[in-house]
Design an enzyme around this catalytic site. Sequence first.
Site, short mmCIF file in Angstrom:
data_model
loop_
_atom_site.label_atom_id
_atom_site.label_comp_id
_atom_site.label_asym_id
_atom_site.label_seq_id
_atom_site.Cartn_x
_atom_site.Cartn_y
_atom_site.Cartn_z
N GLY A 8 0.83 -1.21 0.00
CA GLY A 8 0.00 0.00 0.00
C GLY A 8 0.86 1.24 0.00
O GLY A 8 0.56 2.21 0.70
N ASN A 88 1.46 -2.35 5.31
CA ASN A 88 0.69 -1.12 5.46
C ASN A 88 -0.66 -1.15 4.75
O ASN A 88 -1.56 -0.39 5.11
CB ASN A 88 1.52 0.06 4.93
N TYR A 153 -13.06 -3.27 10.84
CA TYR A 153 -11.72 -2.68 10.89
C TYR A 153 -11.05 -2.95 12.23
O TYR A 153 -9.86 -3.30 12.29
CB TYR A 153 -11.84 -1.17 10.65
#
Length: 242
Positions: A8, A88, A153
């Site tokens: 990422g 990441n 999340y």
Amino acid sequence: MKYALVTGGSRGIGRAVSVKLARMGYHIIINYASNATEAEKTLELVQQAGQDGEMLKFDVSNHQQTREAIESWESAHPEEYIEVLVNNAGIRRDNIMAFMPEEDWRRVLNITLDGFYNVTQPLLQPMLVHKFGRIINMASVSGLKGMPGQTNYSAAKGGIIAATKALAQEVARKNVTVNAVAPGFIRTDMVEGLDEEALKKTIPANRFGTPEEVAELVGFLVSPDAGYITGNVISINGGLYT
């Protein structure tokens, strides 16, 4: 040549980390899934920082795609290995659990948790053979505290924290460290749509952090000075939660 892979790496924290590691002398492998234009911008910044780099396209949640990309890189660099890995890559798909589509649950967990396995597992053995490695996993205050509207999340980042602590114990004797960084509110695309003015009032430092501040912490954890730090989760959140 020292190599670092940042998943990422095309934007936000990943871009800032790529630039920081370039300044530390690493050749940066910038992973991206789709946005080649932004990845190229990161590569330009890496080169401006005095190092070269390359782009490596693959979706971290896709096991076969990830394995093929890594094996292709290793075939092209038979005498080298990736000594620094920054996991990441991640996305948000916020919703209260009662209305959360299955796809939003699975996609968030797949990128974070499957992505951690898919990328880390094949890179781990070369680190152990060379008796040196640095693995930094990007967690979140959501994984420590839990956040309403972010059950998916929070679950993903909580899982990364647990995996960090477990893996660190497996590889410490080989001089491979594994740590997690848990940012709070950092001014990136990931906080788009949030009410910054309202949220700042909940943060003792009274501001959002910057990607560069997170990158400085990652740089320290990668450095030789952090060789005795492993299995830790370090918060960087302006005092929001520790």
